[in-house]
Design a protein around this motif. Structure first.
Motif, PDB file in Angstrom:
ATOM      1  N   LEU A  58      -6.685   0.694  -6.817  1.00 58.94           N
ATOM      2  CA  LEU A  58      -6.486   0.795  -5.361  1.00 58.94           C
ATOM      3  C   LEU A  58      -5.016   0.787  -4.952  1.00 58.94           C
ATOM      4  N   TRP A  59      -4.183   0.259  -5.822  1.00 61.14           N
ATOM      5  CA  TRP A  59      -2.797   0.015  -5.445  1.00 61.14           C
ATOM      6  C   TRP A  59      -2.069   1.255  -4.903  1.00 61.14           C
ATOM      7  N   PRO A  60      -2.206   2.410  -5.533  1.00 63.60           N
ATOM      8  CA  PRO A  60      -1.491   3.584  -4.995  1.00 63.60           C
ATOM      9  C   PRO A  60      -1.973   4.004  -3.608  1.00 63.60           C
ATOM     10  N   TYR A  61      -3.061   3.432  -3.170  1.00 59.17           N
ATOM     11  CA  TYR A  61      -3.581   3.805  -1.845  1.00 59.17           C
ATOM     12  C   TYR A  61      -3.128   2.864  -0.727  1.00 59.17           C
ATOM     13  N   VAL A  62      -2.549   1.715  -1.078  1.00 57.56           N
ATOM     14  CA  VAL A  62      -2.255   0.745  -0.015  1.00 57.56           C
ATOM     15  C   VAL A  62      -1.073   1.183   0.851  1.00 57.56           C
ATOM     16  N   GLY A  63      -0.139   1.911   0.248  1.00 56.85           N
ATOM     17  CA  GLY A  63       1.071   2.285   0.987  1.00 56.85           C
ATOM     18  C   GLY A  63       0.763   3.050   2.277  1.00 56.85           C
ATOM     19  N   GLU A  64      -0.317   3.792   2.259  1.00 52.99           N
ATOM     20  CA  GLU A  64      -0.641   4.609   3.434  1.00 52.99           C
ATOM     21  C   GLU A  64      -0.931   3.767   4.679  1.00 52.99           C
ATOM     22  N   LEU A  65      -1.334   2.510   4.454  1.00 53.58           N
ATOM     23  CA  LEU A  65      -1.576   1.636   5.603  1.00 53.58           C
ATOM     24  C   LEU A  65      -0.324   1.477   6.458  1.00 53.58           C
TER      25      LEU A  65
END
Ligand SMILES: [Fe+2]
Ligand SMILES: [Fe+2]
Lengths: 260, 325
Positions: free
Chosen positions: A173-180
């Motif tokens: 999931l980590w590569p997806y958190v930045g979009e927040l």
């Protein structure tokens, strides 16, 4: 929105902003609801369904208001069931499949840790409708965060297998958190109009929550700073969203105009 | 019913104690977990309450099948809340059964290896959205017929669980009926779905009450113990009598050419379900038996790591707290 020179443009951006809020909870609510009846234990089944119910309730508020702002007579249901992939504005992290219960709970935690400070800030929005929806939603988000924090700690700490599963969920999931924490014209316009803070300003708060929980859960924060994007702008969703919509929208698409 | 064909267990207890127990039952007293009870009473109840609990849990599956396809946000929330209620019912009933000395995990294992059963109704598929209407209206409707009297059953924890369950079941039935109303007031395709769902659900719903009284060999001891309150045929007749006018109101046709009002008896005459089909379904050959059990098995197996982790974490926490003292 007093003082803006171009009300149509700001309404368009407010609409985009509201879709981001509504689609996040719609898509996560849908994923969460997939566990109903097949969760690993009855207590988890019931608790996760509560979360799904809260998120669907929030969806109705955000998308209902989005439809009003748009002014084309679209209801929350029209927006949920009759838009295609490129019109969705949720972050990518929320549309990827549940995989196992560990990934489901890890995602819930990473999102809840964002939602609590975010909705808290929105309670002070210059837009009264936004403030009202946030005030109602934040109580639920705080409860979700308590629960997901506790579960992530328990599963990270539990057994060797559960720790490995939670670590791999976090790594995935980590590569997806930045979009927040993205910042684009919509974010800037909302910030200038006093509707919402810049999401990036919440990163510190979020990291504090996440670091403390993950360390209690004996999990390691991935090094990578890479962040996928494309969900909240609608530019490029994952392949998973189309399948979710094919399922979710089947009746509305197959029987246009029918009342249920 | 949710507990079909529960065989009463023979009992080899002291006749004096048995007689005294029967006096308590006849006086309408509730039997509580710490009270003396005949072994047969305990075993029969475990089987009945366990079967009832499993029915709630397996019963989540046919409706769960439509959660991700519910047509509006409101319908999705209502259906989710309903299926969640069924999980809650399962939980109360497992707790009631645990007071008789059998754990939830043991009962789950007995469900999965076939030693314990669940209601035949949940072995039928849900094929269109109208099934969400038909299940609420007819299946929850039939469940209410059986469970309302069970609020007066002799075993205290079971009776109290039924009180909580019944309130929610009547809500479920109304919700199902409203889905059916929307369908029959809808377009031609929706009306067709509604009639089709009724056609498929009618006889399986009648089977929920169990075999005809003349073939039901297990009833008398259970009735004497007030574990079972009414006979199968009494409840089935009551269900038919209440449902026929509802179907008429919806403008739907019950798939029974033999259905007629009988002036003399003041009841509807109706055609009995195909009992061969019923026995096929309860012996494992219903349309969904294999899928339903494998879905429960998968949830159980996939959840093992999580249940182990929760237990391990709780133990570590307890040790840490002890060390900190
Ligand atoms: Fe139930
Ligand atoms: Fe029910």
């Amino acid at each position: 929105m007093a003082g803006t020179s171009n009300p149509t443009q700001i309404d368009g951006q407010l609409f985009e902003f509201l879709l981001r809020q509504g689609d996040n909870v719609l898509v996560l609510g849908h994923r969460t609801s997939e566990w109903c009846g097949v969760a690993p234990a009855l207590e988890e089944d019931i608790a996760l369904t509560n979360t799904a119910l809260d998120l669907i309730g929030q969806t109705q508020l955000w998308l209902g208001y989005a439809g009003e702002v748009e002014g084309k007579g679209r209801s929350a249901n029209d927006l949920a069931f009759l838009r295609d992939v490129y019109d969705f504005r949720n972050v990518l992290m929320l549309e990827v499949p549940n995989e196992d219960f560990g990934r489901t709970l890890m995602r819930q935690f990473l999102f809840d840790a964002f939602q609590v400070p975010w909705l808290t800030a929105l309670c002070a929005s210059s837009n009264q409708n936004v403030a009202d929806i946030a005030a109602k939603s934040v109580k639920e988000a705080i409860y979700h965060l308590d629960r997901s924090t506790e579960t992530v700690i328990a599963l990270g700490d539990g057994t060797e297998e559960s720790n490995a599963r939670m670590q791999s969920a976090l790594d995935y999931l980590w590569p997806y958190v930045g979009e927040l924490f993205g910042e684009d014209d919509v974010d800037k316009a909302m910030h200038e109009a006093g509707v919402a803070p810049m999401p990036a300003t919440l990163r510190g708060d979020w990291e504090t929550t996440v670091n403390s929980t993950l360390s209690q859960a004996c999990l390691t924060l991935p090094d990578s700073k890479f962040a996928h994007s494309g969900g909240r702008t609608g530019f490029r969703h994952t392949e998973h969203l189309g399948h979710m919509l094919a399922t979710m929208q089947t009746l509305q698409r197959s029987y246009p105009g029918a009342a249920w | 019913m949710y507990a079909q064909m529960v065989k009463s267990e023979a009992t080899k207890d002291d006749p004096a104690k048995l007689a005294a127990f029967q006096v308590r039952i006849d006086a309408g007293e509730k039997i509580e977990p710490k009270d003396w009870m005949p072994e047969g009473y305990r075993k029969t109840l475990i089987r009945q309450v366990g079967q009832h609990a499993h029915s709630e849990i397996v019963g989540q599956l046919p409706e769960g099948n439509w959660i991700t396809r519910a047509p509006t946000l409101e319908r999705k929330a209502n259906l989710l809340a309903k299926v969640q209620d069924e999980a809650g019912h399962g939980l109360y009933l497992y707790c009631a059964a645990e007071t008789l000395g059998v754990s939830r995990d043991e009962m789950t294992e007995m469900l999965l290896d076939g030693r314990m059963k669940y209601s035949s109704i949940f072995n039928y598929p849900t094929l269109t959205w109208a099934d969400m209407g038909a299940v609420g209206w007819l299946v929850d409707g039939a469940a209410i017929m059986n469970q309302v009297p069970l609020q007066r059953t002799s075993y205290g924890p079971y009776a109290r669980a039924m009180v909580r369950v019944c309130k929610e079941e009547s809500f479920h039935q109304r919700q199902g009926f409203h889905i059916m109303m929307a369908m029959v007031n809808g377009n031609a395709e929706q009306k067709r779905m509604a009639q089709d769902a009724l056609n498929r659900t009618w006889y399986p719903a009648l089977m929920m009450f169990g075999p005809s009284d003349k073939d039901s060999v297990h009833s008398s001891q259970s009735m004497a113990w007030k574990i079972k309150i009414n006979t199968n045929d009494e409840l089935r007749q009551k269900f038919v009598d209440e449902t026929v006018p509802q179907a008429e109101y919806l403008g739907l046709t019950i798939p029974d050419e033999g259905l007629t009002w009988n002036e003399e008896t003041g009841h509807y005459d109706y055609t009995e379900p195909d009992w061969n089909e019923f026995f096929d379904v309860i012996s494992g050959n219903g349309p969904c038996n294999v899928d339903r059990l494998s879905a429960r098995q998968k949830a159980w197996d996939d959840g093992a790591w999580l249940r182990d982790a929760m237990t391990a974490h709780a133990a570590k926490k307890a040790t840490r707290n002890l060390a900190a003292e």
